[in-house]
Enzyme design. Structure first.
Site, PDB file in Angstrom:
ATOM      1  CG  HIS A  15      -0.890   3.728   4.529  1.00 55.45           C
ATOM      2  ND1 HIS A  15      -2.134   3.276   4.796  1.00 55.45           N
ATOM      3  CD2 HIS A  15      -0.416   2.721   3.896  1.00 55.45           C
ATOM      4  CE1 HIS A  15      -2.294   2.124   4.390  1.00 55.45           C
ATOM      5  NE2 HIS A  15      -1.184   1.621   3.943  1.00 55.45           N
ATOM      6  CG  ASP A  53      -4.251   5.229   6.574  1.00 56.03           C
ATOM      7  OD1 ASP A  53      -3.084   5.130   7.085  1.00 56.03           O
ATOM      8  OD2 ASP A  53      -4.668   4.845   5.737  1.00 56.03           O
ATOM      9  CB  SER A  96      -0.980  -0.007   1.085  1.00 54.86           C
ATOM     10  OG  SER A  96      -0.224  -0.165   2.501  1.00 54.86           O
TER      11      SER A  96
END
Ligand SMILES: *[C@@H]1O[C@H](CO)[C@@H](O)[C@H](O)[C@H]1NC(C)=O
Ligand SMILES: *[C@@H]1O[C@H](CO)[C@@H](O)[C@H](O)[C@H]1NC(C)=O
Ligand SMILES: *[C@@H]1O[C@H](CO)[C@@H](O)[C@H](O)[C@H]1NC(C)=O
Ligand SMILES: *[C@@H]1O[C@H](CO)[C@@H](O)[C@H](O)[C@H]1NC(C)=O
Ligand SMILES: *[C@@H]1O[C@H](CO)[C@@H](O)[C@H](O)[C@H]1NC(C)=O
Ligand SMILES: *[C@@H]1O[C@H](CO)[C@@H](O)[C@H](O)[C@H]1NC(C)=O
Ligand SMILES: *[C@@H]1O[C@H](CO)[C@@H](O)[C@H](O)[C@H]1NC(C)=O
Ligand SMILES: *[C@@H]1O[C@H](CO)[C@@H](O)[C@H](O)[C@H]1NC(C)=O
Ligand SMILES: *[C@@H]1O[C@H](CO)[C@@H](O)[C@H](O)[C@H]1NC(C)=O
Length: 368
Positions: free
Chosen positions: A334, A331, A41
């Site tokens: 990340h 978040d 991610s």
């Protein structure tokens, strides 16, 4: 006199035309290389949006709030992510699109794959199994590399020769960021078979080595490798693994050692094969440097998530911070766009303690 003058002007015109040719050549030289991006991610720009059953997604607002039109694109960020910020320094506008997007657009497929593709899938890992249970379905690094091998065969179909394909790909940049999810799964006891720490880490590194070998066999020659960030200091780790909101030491030790091992792996690997060039970014140290000196980097909060919290993901009903540029974390896992941008600039400009054996500017021949 007139003769000399004509001679001079003619000399000048020849000189100018040589200069113009040189400039054109240099411009070709300076054009961004093709970029093929693999990982999780940290680099995913929307791959998982194309996998309906995948649960690791960032396709809902507030994600993307700072992206053009405030569009949630699948990037785990308020705006651009680390993949975008790195290739921007190569002169591209943002990351090449997800491979799965290109696949769904046949008319432009052939042209696009020569410019690059992004295979990164949020939740994925070095091991095939990583993320498959927790997120239902993600694209493992191995499958990402299989997708790249399709691209290679498509390029060969165009060039008509493996040698020409090799020559094209030898100029491409291969960017990889992977490992965090494997470590998280190990620490959460989610791996399928119980393993001791040494056994797990040996498996991780030898599997990574196999993946690199495959990419090399498929034509990769220039590699930018990002080792894992401070996984023990994410809002998630602070909330889930500790009771006093501090970093989780076991995850931190693991992340630091992982960097040392990846750097050693690349050193060994590059001594065994021909023509390989690489940089390993110490993402852990790059990020902890920002944490330790947060005010110098313009951050006010390096432990909490701007959107959501340690246990709650980012979406429109999550709690939301007042100034996202003040946050290192977008978040619970990340970095914010600003943190990604600083990390990218560091990768291109830093000394050997943060990116070795050379920085990305040296690796890719650019000046920033
Ligand atoms: C990993 O998954 C791929 C399919 O994506 C499969 O071809 C490969 O054999 C698997 N590797 C291992 C070690 O299980
Ligand atoms: C090669 O290209 C031709 C023409 O575009 C196409 O019909 C064929 O399916 C391609 N084959 C492969 C293996 O990519
Ligand atoms: C790309 O290659 C794959 C595998 O060889 C093939 O199935 C596909 O048709 C090719 N696509 C194009 C557009 O050539
Ligand atoms: C947080 O708790 C851990 C034990 O769970 C302890 O080792 C550590 O020193 C504590 N940190 C702080 C900043 O209080
Ligand atoms: C992994 O194993 C190697 C050798 O067994 C060891 O040097 C290294 O510290 C280990 N790393 C971790 C994260 O435990
Ligand atoms: C950081 O932000 C989080 C989430 O907004 C908040 O709960 C926390 O108190 C903040 N920490 C500091 C040190 O300001
Ligand atoms: C946001 O995520 C939480 C936790 O997964 C979920 O309960 C909530 O319904 C989500 N909100 C929206 C608007 O999707
Ligand atoms: C995280 O956010 C959710 C939704 O806003 C809230 O219900 C939950 O209590 C929060 N958890 C913590 C630890 O703050
Ligand atoms: C990073 O690479 C550039 C080459 O583009 C070099 O000039 C610079 O000295 C390097 N930075 C450090 C701190 O080594």
């Amino acid at each position: 006199m007139a003769k000399t003058k004509r001679y001079t002007s003619c000399f000048l015109c020849v000189f100018l035309s040589i200069a113009a040719t040189l400039a054109a050549l240099l411009e070709v030289e300076a054009a961004a290389p093709a970029v093929y991006i693999f990982g999780d991610s940290t680099l995913d720009v929307g791959t998982n949006d194309f996998i309906p059953e995948c649960l690791a997604r960032a396709d809902v607002y507030f994600n993307g709030i700072d992206f053009p039109y405030s569009e949630p694109t699948g990037r785990f960020s308020n705006g651009l992510n680390t993949a975008d910020e790195i290739v921007r320094l190569l002169g591209m506008e943002r990351s090449p699109p997800p491979f799965l997007y290109l696949l769904n657009n046949p008319p432009t497929f052939k042209r696009n794959i020569l410019l690059g593709a992004n295979f990164a899938s949020g939740g994925s890992g070095i091991l095939n199994t990583t993320g498959q249970h927790q997120y239902n379905r993600v694209i493992s690094l191995e499958e990402q590399i299989q997708q790249f091998s399709t691209i290679r065969s498509n390029i060969t179909n165009m060039t008509g020769s493996d040698a020409v394909t090799d020559s094209i790909l030898s100029k491409a940049f291969f960017l990889i960021s992977i490992g965090s999810n494997d470590i998280f799964e190990y620490l959460l006891n989610l791996i399928t078979r119980p393993m001791s720490m040494p056994e797990f880490n040996a498996t991780l590194i030898s599997t990574y080595e196999n993946h690199l070998k495959t990419l090399y066999d498929l034509g990769g020659r220039t590699f930018g490798i990002l080792s894992v960030p401070p996984v023990g200091c994410t809002p998630f780790s602070r909330a889930v693994f500790t009771s006093n909101n501090s970093c989780f030491p076991r995850a931190e030790r693991f992340a630091r050692k992982f960097h040392v091992e990846v750097a050693a792996l690349l050193k060994k690997f590059s001594s065994e094969v021909q023509d390989i060039r690489y940089s390993v970014g110490n993402t852990h140290r790059i990020t902890t440097t920002m944490m330790e000196d947060m005010l110098a980097f313009g951050f006010r909060n390096i432990s909490g998530a701007c959107c959501g919290n340690g246990t709650y993901p980012c979406n429109q009903t999550a709690s939301f911070c007042a100034n996202r540029d003040h946050y290192l974390f977008w978040d619970r896992f990340h970095p914010s766009q600003r943190a990604s941008k600083i990390a990218a600039l560091t990768l291109f400009g830093a000394s050997e303690s943060l990116v070795s054996p050379m920085n990305f500017s040296q690796l890719l021949g650019v000046n920033i």
